[in-house]
Scaffold this motif. Structure first.
Motif, mmCIF file in Angstrom:
data_model
loop_
_atom_site.group_PDB
_atom_site.id
_atom_site.type_symbol
_atom_site.label_atom_id
_atom_site.label_comp_id
_atom_site.label_asym_id
_atom_site.label_seq_id
_atom_site.Cartn_x
_atom_site.Cartn_y
_atom_site.Cartn_z
ATOM 1 N N ALA A 154 6.730 -3.587 3.609
ATOM 2 C CA ALA A 154 6.407 -2.449 4.470
ATOM 3 C C ALA A 154 7.591 -1.501 4.617
ATOM 4 C CB ALA A 154 5.954 -2.956 5.840
ATOM 5 N N ILE A 155 8.795 -2.052 4.800
ATOM 6 C CA ILE A 155 9.963 -1.203 4.983
ATOM 7 C C ILE A 155 10.321 -0.463 3.704
ATOM 8 C CG2 ILE A 155 11.539 -3.120 4.502
ATOM 9 C CD1 ILE A 155 12.151 -0.128 6.854
ATOM 10 N N ALA A 156 10.181 -1.125 2.557
ATOM 11 C CA ALA A 156 10.473 -0.469 1.280
ATOM 12 C C ALA A 156 9.470 0.648 1.006
ATOM 13 C CB ALA A 156 10.443 -1.489 0.147
ATOM 14 N N THR A 157 8.202 0.392 1.317
ATOM 15 C CA THR A 157 7.173 1.415 1.134
ATOM 16 C C THR A 157 7.431 2.601 2.051
ATOM 17 O OG1 THR A 157 5.544 -0.293 0.586
ATOM 18 C CG2 THR A 157 4.696 1.869 1.203
ATOM 19 N N GLY A 158 7.768 2.322 3.313
ATOM 20 C CA GLY A 158 8.089 3.404 4.236
ATOM 21 C C GLY A 158 9.294 4.206 3.786
ATOM 22 N N GLY A 159 10.281 3.522 3.207
ATOM 23 C CA GLY A 159 11.468 4.218 2.726
ATOM 24 C C GLY A 159 11.158 5.213 1.628
ATOM 25 N N VAL A 160 10.194 4.889 0.774
ATOM 26 C CA VAL A 160 9.802 5.802 -0.305
ATOM 27 C C VAL A 160 9.285 7.122 0.271
ATOM 28 C CG1 VAL A 160 8.159 6.156 -2.195
ATOM 29 C CG2 VAL A 160 9.346 3.966 -1.977
ATOM 30 N N GLN B 34 2.420 -1.368 -2.421
ATOM 31 C CA GLN B 34 2.315 -2.713 -1.843
ATOM 32 C C GLN B 34 1.488 -3.668 -2.694
ATOM 33 O OE1 GLN B 34 1.782 -2.457 2.753
ATOM 34 N NE2 GLN B 34 1.272 -0.442 1.950
ATOM 35 N N VAL B 35 0.331 -3.205 -3.158
ATOM 36 C CA VAL B 35 -0.588 -4.103 -3.863
ATOM 37 C C VAL B 35 -0.208 -4.288 -5.325
ATOM 38 C CG1 VAL B 35 -2.991 -4.505 -4.503
ATOM 39 C CG2 VAL B 35 -2.451 -3.483 -2.285
ATOM 40 N N VAL B 36 0.160 -3.212 -6.004
ATOM 41 C CA VAL B 36 0.460 -3.294 -7.433
ATOM 42 C C VAL B 36 1.920 -3.667 -7.676
ATOM 43 C CG1 VAL B 36 0.538 -2.017 -9.610
ATOM 44 C CG2 VAL B 36 -1.358 -1.663 -8.018
ATOM 45 N N ARG B 37 2.841 -3.026 -6.956
ATOM 46 C CA ARG B 37 4.259 -3.275 -7.201
ATOM 47 C C ARG B 37 4.878 -4.287 -6.242
ATOM 48 N NH1 ARG B 37 7.318 2.146 -9.380
ATOM 49 N NH2 ARG B 37 5.888 2.587 -11.112
ATOM 50 N N GLY B 38 4.133 -4.692 -5.232
ATOM 51 C CA GLY B 38 4.603 -5.739 -4.337
ATOM 52 C C GLY B 38 5.704 -5.336 -3.387
ATOM 53 N N TYR B 39 5.792 -4.071 -3.025
ATOM 54 C CA TYR B 39 6.822 -3.611 -2.108
ATOM 55 C C TYR B 39 6.507 -4.080 -0.682
ATOM 56 C CZ TYR B 39 9.102 -0.376 -5.401
ATOM 57 O OH TYR B 39 9.800 0.171 -6.458
ATOM 58 N N MET C 277 -3.280 12.971 3.510
ATOM 59 C CA MET C 277 -3.704 11.606 3.791
ATOM 60 C C MET C 277 -4.101 10.863 2.533
ATOM 61 S SD MET C 277 -3.046 11.472 6.915
ATOM 62 C CE MET C 277 -3.633 9.799 7.155
ATOM 63 N N GLY C 278 -4.637 11.583 1.549
ATOM 64 C CA GLY C 278 -4.976 10.944 0.276
ATOM 65 C C GLY C 278 -3.743 10.437 -0.447
ATOM 66 N N VAL C 279 -2.703 11.263 -0.500
ATOM 67 C CA VAL C 279 -1.450 10.852 -1.142
ATOM 68 C C VAL C 279 -0.819 9.692 -0.376
ATOM 69 C CG1 VAL C 279 0.931 11.564 -1.618
ATOM 70 C CG2 VAL C 279 -0.963 13.062 -2.241
ATOM 71 N N SER C 280 -0.834 9.776 0.945
ATOM 72 C CA SER C 280 -0.229 8.726 1.760
ATOM 73 C C SER C 280 -0.889 7.372 1.501
ATOM 74 C CB SER C 280 -0.345 9.099 3.247
ATOM 75 O OG SER C 280 0.208 8.099 4.064
ATOM 76 N N PHE C 281 -2.219 7.356 1.482
ATOM 77 C CA PHE C 281 -2.903 6.083 1.246
ATOM 78 C C PHE C 281 -2.700 5.597 -0.181
ATOM 79 C CE2 PHE C 281 -6.398 3.369 -0.026
ATOM 80 C CZ PHE C 281 -6.453 2.456 1.023
ATOM 81 N N THR C 282 -2.817 6.497 -1.146
ATOM 82 C CA THR C 282 -2.698 6.107 -2.557
ATOM 83 C C THR C 282 -1.324 5.523 -2.867
ATOM 84 O OG1 THR C 282 -4.281 7.822 -3.225
ATOM 85 C CG2 THR C 282 -2.844 6.935 -4.938
ATOM 86 N N VAL C 283 -0.269 6.233 -2.465
ATOM 87 C CA VAL C 283 1.086 5.758 -2.744
ATOM 88 C C VAL C 283 1.365 4.474 -1.971
ATOM 89 C CG1 VAL C 283 3.539 6.295 -2.512
ATOM 90 C CG2 VAL C 283 1.948 8.052 -3.296
ATOM 91 N N VAL D 206 1.314 1.518 5.371
ATOM 92 C CA VAL D 206 2.374 0.610 4.918
ATOM 93 C C VAL D 206 2.179 -0.798 5.472
ATOM 94 C CG1 VAL D 206 4.043 2.478 4.671
ATOM 95 C CG2 VAL D 206 3.908 1.233 6.833
ATOM 96 N N MET D 207 1.096 -1.013 6.196
ATOM 97 C CA MET D 207 0.833 -2.326 6.791
ATOM 98 C C MET D 207 -0.333 -3.035 6.113
ATOM 99 S SD MET D 207 1.245 -1.496 10.848
ATOM 100 C CE MET D 207 0.413 0.072 10.923
ATOM 101 N N ILE D 208 -0.740 -2.534 4.961
ATOM 102 C CA ILE D 208 -1.937 -3.054 4.297
ATOM 103 C C ILE D 208 -1.822 -4.545 4.022
ATOM 104 C CG2 ILE D 208 -3.329 -2.913 2.194
ATOM 105 C CD1 ILE D 208 -2.676 0.087 2.130
ATOM 106 N N ASN D 209 -0.724 -4.960 3.393
ATOM 107 C CA ASN D 209 -0.559 -6.385 3.072
ATOM 108 C C ASN D 209 -0.419 -7.233 4.331
ATOM 109 O OD1 ASN D 209 -0.774 -6.081 0.333
ATOM 110 N ND2 ASN D 209 1.428 -6.041 -0.061
ATOM 111 N N ASP D 210 0.361 -6.751 5.314
ATOM 112 C CA ASP D 210 0.593 -7.521 6.539
ATOM 113 C C ASP D 210 -0.688 -7.701 7.340
ATOM 114 O OD1 ASP D 210 3.832 -7.641 6.950
ATOM 115 O OD2 ASP D 210 3.209 -5.827 5.910
ATOM 116 N N ILE D 211 -1.462 -6.626 7.484
ATOM 117 C CA ILE D 211 -2.717 -6.722 8.222
ATOM 118 C C ILE D 211 -3.716 -7.586 7.472
ATOM 119 C CG2 ILE D 211 -4.714 -5.413 9.066
ATOM 120 C CD1 ILE D 211 -2.836 -3.103 9.651
ATOM 121 N N SER D 212 -3.786 -7.402 6.163
ATOM 122 C CA SER D 212 -4.723 -8.189 5.350
ATOM 123 C C SER D 212 -4.454 -9.677 5.484
ATOM 124 C CB SER D 212 -4.625 -7.762 3.881
ATOM 125 O OG SER D 212 -4.954 -6.401 3.720
#
Length: 473
Positions: free
Chosen positions: A305-311, A298-303, A287-293, A36-42
């Protein structure tokens, strides 16, 4: 002189269960919280989605590659010493990751040092559990607690990671890990190793290098698929060749009467082999589902970190519910039944996740599928481990624990590598659907292996309990 380990856990065993379960929790948390930190770390480290994927995959891969040597070292150095050393290395890696100025330092701290620390500390967790808890019911209860916290760590990693990232910063996730590691070190200060270390026990350095190199080449080959097909083929072929050389080497040692890193006799147990396949498939899917979702949101729908974690809350709740009922289910249902039902439920969850998310917008369509995945995984994580660990005597727990954890972590790294490579290569097109279809296929493979497990009977229905184990001193 021989002493008998009681069929019920000693007080020391009960006291040590909490830190052992916390150790599995934090290692599983580390593997999924970065999703869930992909965008922030990037943005902060000026890297890409693929760069973060590499960091996550290398962490999981280092664990898988070094877990077998780590399990073997427990016999030579002692289980407590390996546990404490692993925690210390892990803590240093987490501190370094928290202060990382760039991707390279993050990979050194998180992927390498935390990976090495995990490979040292996880085998003792399962060996100590097997030694301190004997009898089907007692051992199932202990493994249930550890696997429940491990699964919750993996499932709740995105939620906790999202909260910390949003409230403070992505670096706070590593600070959280440091705090938990310090707590575990405090709780294990009075831990006593039930078996003395054997400093003269031989250690197969050549085998350790060959096994690690082979696994690294295989997973690196998958990661290279998006960039260069010929490089991918070369790495995969090289990995297969090195692993073939590894098995040739250990057979050579066995013929010479010397002790190899991994005895080939570990693969002569059909039930254990099937259990290892189910373990690999479970963690690959999780782990595959966790990374994919996480990446898709984050990248496609622009969520955020907190919104992604909530899902991911749905998966966490599902896993928590089924894990809390693991002990009661273990008494009423055979291990094979729980594993088969778990895979069927998890695979159904992936299909639901694929169909609803593709058809309906918003966040709620993720909930039913993730809930089913969490319920399914919580059902089968504990019985799969118990099937493998209980297939071997105490004297071989160092070997089988290392192999078991290596297979599971290899599944985790393959899940992130396979699903991540498919997703990243087609992120703006059909990558999400393709990754989910691939993960569903692995779920079917796990289900197929589970169907071949023997029809054991649950405790209390006439099945024979194992005799008290004798520990030679």
């Amino acid at each position: 002189m021989t002493t008998t380990v009681a069929a019920h856990p000693a007080p020391a065993g009960r006291r040590v269960l909490a830190p052992l379960a916390l150790a599995q929790f934090i290692c599983s948390f580390a593997g999924s919280s970065m999703n869930v930190m992909i965008n922030d770390i990037s943005a902060d480290l000026d890297t890409s989605v693929q760069g973060v994927q590499v960091a996550i995959t290398v962490f999981l891969l280092v664990m898988a590659a070094l877990m077998i040597p780590g399990g073997k070292l427990t016999d030579r150095w002692g289980r407590k010493r390996c546990l404490m050393l692993g925690l210390a290395v892990y803590g240093v890696g987490a501190l370094l990751s928290a202060a990382a100025p760039g991707l390279g330092v993050l990979i050194l701290g998180n992927s390498v040092l935390e990976g090495v620390g995990t490979a040292l500390l996880i085998p003792p967790v399962y060996i100590l559990t097997t030694l301190l808890f004997t009898g089907t019911a007692a051992r199932a209860r202990a493994f249930g607690t550890i696997m429940a916290l491990g699964g919750i760590g993996a499932a709740a990693g995105p939620l906790i990671g999202g909260l910390l990232t949003t409230a403070i910063d992505w670096r706070a996730n590593f600070g959280f890990q440091v705090v938990v590691v310090a707590l575990i070190l405090f709780l294990t200060r009075t831990l006593e190793d039930p078996l003395p270390p054997d400093p003269d026990r031989p250690f197969d350095i050549v085998g350790a290098v060959l096994s690690a190199a082979g696994l690294v080449l295989l997973v690196t080959g998958i990661l290279a698929a998006d960039n260069n097909v010929w490089l991918m083929i070369g790495l995969l072929a090289g990995g297969a060749a090195v692993l073939a050389a590894f098995f040739g080497w250990i057979r050579r040692l066995e013929r010479a009467g010397r002790e190899p890193l991994l005895a080939t006799s570990l693969f002569h147990n059909r039930v254990s082999n099937l259990g290892l396949v189910t373990q690999n498939a479970q963690w690959l899917v999780l782990m595959g589902v966790s990374f994919t979702v996480g990446a898709y949101l984050q990248v496609v729908r622009g969520y955020s970190a907190i919104a992604t974690g909530g899902v991911f809350t749905a998966a966490t709740l599902g896993l928590l519910v089924s894990s809390l009922g693991a002990e009661r289910l273990a008494k009423r249902r055979a291990q094979r039944t729980l594993i088969v039902t778990g895979f069927a439920t998890t695979t159904a969850g992936i299909v639901v996740l694929l169909l609803l998310v593709r058809a309906i917008g918003g966040a709620w369509p993720f909930a039913p599928g993730l809930l089913l995945i969490g319920l399914g995984l919580g059902l089968m994580l504990t019985p799969s481990v118990n099937v493998v660990q209980s297939a071997f005597p105490d004297s071989r727990q160092g070997e089988i624990s290392g192999l078991s954890r290596s297979i599971s972590n290899l599944g985790s790294s393959l899940g992130t590598a396979v699903a991540g490579t498919i997703l990243v290569s087609e992120l703006s097109r059909n990558g999400y659907a393709a990754a989910m279809i691939a993960l569903a296929a692995f779920g079917v493979v796990g289900l197929g292996a589970a169907l071949f497990l023997p029809h054991d009977r649950p405790p209390g229905t006439g099945a024979a309990e194992p005799a008290p184990a004798r520990v030679r001193r």
